[in-house]
Motif scaffolding. Structure first.
Motif, PDB file in Angstrom:
ATOM      1  N   GLU A 190       0.829  -1.203   0.000  1.00  0.00           N
ATOM      2  CA  GLU A 190       0.000   0.000   0.000  1.00  0.00           C
ATOM      3  C   GLU A 190       0.865   1.254   0.000  1.00  0.00           C
ATOM      4  OE1 GLU A 190      -2.209   1.913   3.514  1.00  0.00           O
ATOM      5  OE2 GLU A 190      -3.782   0.757   2.491  1.00  0.00           O
ATOM      6  N   LYS A 191       1.902   1.255   0.801  1.00  0.00           N
ATOM      7  CA  LYS A 191       2.800   2.401   0.868  1.00  0.00           C
ATOM      8  C   LYS A 191       3.483   2.631  -0.479  1.00  0.00           C
ATOM      9  CE  LYS A 191       6.649   4.367   3.515  1.00  0.00           C
ATOM     10  NZ  LYS A 191       7.591   4.155   4.664  1.00  0.00           N
ATOM     11  N   ALA A 192       3.918   1.543  -1.115  1.00  0.00           N
ATOM     12  CA  ALA A 192       4.583   1.647  -2.417  1.00  0.00           C
ATOM     13  C   ALA A 192       3.619   2.181  -3.476  1.00  0.00           C
ATOM     14  CB  ALA A 192       5.135   0.296  -2.837  1.00  0.00           C
ATOM     15  N   LEU A 193       2.359   1.704  -3.442  1.00  0.00           N
ATOM     16  CA  LEU A 193       1.363   2.179  -4.397  1.00  0.00           C
ATOM     17  C   LEU A 193       1.088   3.664  -4.203  1.00  0.00           C
ATOM     18  CD1 LEU A 193      -0.805   1.810  -6.565  1.00  0.00           C
ATOM     19  CD2 LEU A 193      -2.389   1.096  -4.747  1.00  0.00           C
ATOM     20  N   CYS A 194       0.910   4.078  -2.959  1.00  0.00           N
ATOM     21  CA  CYS A 194       0.608   5.484  -2.682  1.00  0.00           C
ATOM     22  C   CYS A 194       1.778   6.388  -3.084  1.00  0.00           C
ATOM     23  CB  CYS A 194       0.267   5.673  -1.210  1.00  0.00           C
ATOM     24  SG  CYS A 194      -1.352   4.981  -0.751  1.00  0.00           S
ATOM     25  N   THR A 195       2.994   5.923  -2.879  1.00  0.00           N
ATOM     26  CA  THR A 195       4.168   6.701  -3.293  1.00  0.00           C
ATOM     27  C   THR A 195       4.191   6.870  -4.809  1.00  0.00           C
ATOM     28  OG1 THR A 195       5.471   5.928  -1.400  1.00  0.00           O
ATOM     29  CG2 THR A 195       6.687   6.788  -3.288  1.00  0.00           C
ATOM     30  N   LYS A 196       3.891   5.785  -5.519  1.00  0.00           N
ATOM     31  CA  LYS A 196       3.869   5.812  -6.978  1.00  0.00           C
ATOM     32  C   LYS A 196       2.755   6.726  -7.489  1.00  0.00           C
ATOM     33  CE  LYS A 196       3.767   2.654 -10.955  1.00  0.00           C
ATOM     34  NZ  LYS A 196       3.624   1.228 -11.365  1.00  0.00           N
ATOM     35  N   VAL A 197       1.580   6.592  -6.911  1.00  0.00           N
ATOM     36  CA  VAL A 197       0.433   7.389  -7.346  1.00  0.00           C
ATOM     37  C   VAL A 197       0.639   8.875  -7.035  1.00  0.00           C
ATOM     38  CG1 VAL A 197      -2.022   7.840  -6.945  1.00  0.00           C
ATOM     39  CG2 VAL A 197      -1.210   5.495  -7.245  1.00  0.00           C
ATOM     40  N   ALA A 198       1.227   9.160  -5.881  1.00  0.00           N
ATOM     41  CA  ALA A 198       1.475  10.556  -5.512  1.00  0.00           C
ATOM     42  C   ALA A 198       2.313  11.261  -6.573  1.00  0.00           C
ATOM     43  CB  ALA A 198       2.159  10.631  -4.154  1.00  0.00           C
ATOM     44  N   LYS A 199       3.275  10.562  -7.115  1.00  0.00           N
ATOM     45  CA  LYS A 199       4.115  11.150  -8.159  1.00  0.00           C
ATOM     46  C   LYS A 199       3.321  11.335  -9.451  1.00  0.00           C
ATOM     47  CE  LYS A 199       8.518  10.623 -10.594  1.00  0.00           C
ATOM     48  NZ  LYS A 199       9.746   9.802 -10.749  1.00  0.00           N
TER      49      LYS A 199
END
Length: 256
Positions: free
Chosen positions: A160-169
């Motif tokens: 989830e953290k990795a997805l949110c980091t990717k999406v934030a960018k």
């Protein structure tokens, strides 16, 4: 774009030429030759400017409120480039002072009152623009909340953290500005041209994060008009004397 990137687990922009292609405008999709099935993936997404009371029932709704003054500035800049008769107003001040914010399809203040009335509905996620902007660029509070609401799940906290980091960018101002042709509604004019609604596909002038040649400020008289209209139309329904009070309570909804 946030919902699209969460839904596709950060797929980026290669799967659409312009986002309306995969997120139809509900009010115009028939004219565009689209259906909700043109939104691929585990669930369908659509966009709308309809009041909550006029929208189709049976879906989940992510909606956002914004300072009325900034709504006017943004709307005027958009309409100035899109609708010829808007050029009768030299700037947003003249637009406000002569039209009293009445050139929209409905009374814009109804959005605030209706959103407030449905804020606790289980299929409604009401967000505050200013708070979301403060949460950028990481969006560490908002992305997990939106993902949970729309049903995007991950197998672990790390995923989830990795997805949110990717999406934030992918949803950052810088990324969307670089790819603004993906978010400027050019699909609408292209499809209208293909279907014979207009003779020539118009070059779209909607830009991400800019007012173009339009003055990006508002004078005190215009601000006073908006404040008085808020007290007249919104305060009796929500109890909030100002938008700032309203926004604070909306932002607190995310913590519930």
């Amino acid at each position: 774009n946030i919902c699209e990137q969460l839904k596709t687990k950060g797929a980026g922009f290669d799967h659409f030429s312009e986002i309306t292609e995969v997120q139809p405008w509900l009010e115009r999709m028939h004219q565009m030759g689209q259906t909700l099935d043109d939104s691929p993936g585990p669930f369908r997404c659509f966009k709308s400017h309809q009041l909550p009371s006029a929208i189709l029932p049976g879906a989940k709704y992510v909606t956002i409120c914004r300072n009325p003054a900034n709504v006017v500035l943004s709307a005027y800049a958009f309409l100035y480039h899109k609708i010829p008769h808007m050029k009768q107003f030299k700037d947003a001040d003249e637009f406000i002072q002569k039209s009293k914010f009445r050139m929209f399809q409905t009374d814009p203040w109804e959005y605030y009152t209706e959103l407030w009335e449905i804020r606790n509905e289980p299929n409604v996620l009401l967000l505050n623009y200013e708070s979301l902007k403060k949460d950028a660029p990481e969006l560490s509070n908002y992305l997990p909340a939106i993902a949970k609401f729309i049903g995007v799940t991950c197998s672990s906290e790390d995923e989830e953290k990795a997805l949110c980091t990717k999406v934030a960018k992918l949803v950052s101002f810088e990324t969307m500005k670089t790819n603004e042709n993906k978010f400027d509604d050019n699909f609408v004019s292209r499809r209208e041209h293909e279907r014979g609604v207009i003779e020539t596909a118009k070059e779209n002038v909607t830009k991400v994060g800019t007012h173009g040649k339009v003055k990006p400020t508002m004078d005190e008289k215009s601000l006073a008009i908006l404040e008085n209209l808020w007290k007249e139309k919104v305060t009796p329904v929500t109890g909030h004397e100002t938008y700032e009070e309203f926004a604070k309570d909306v932002a607190a909804l995310l913590e519930q």
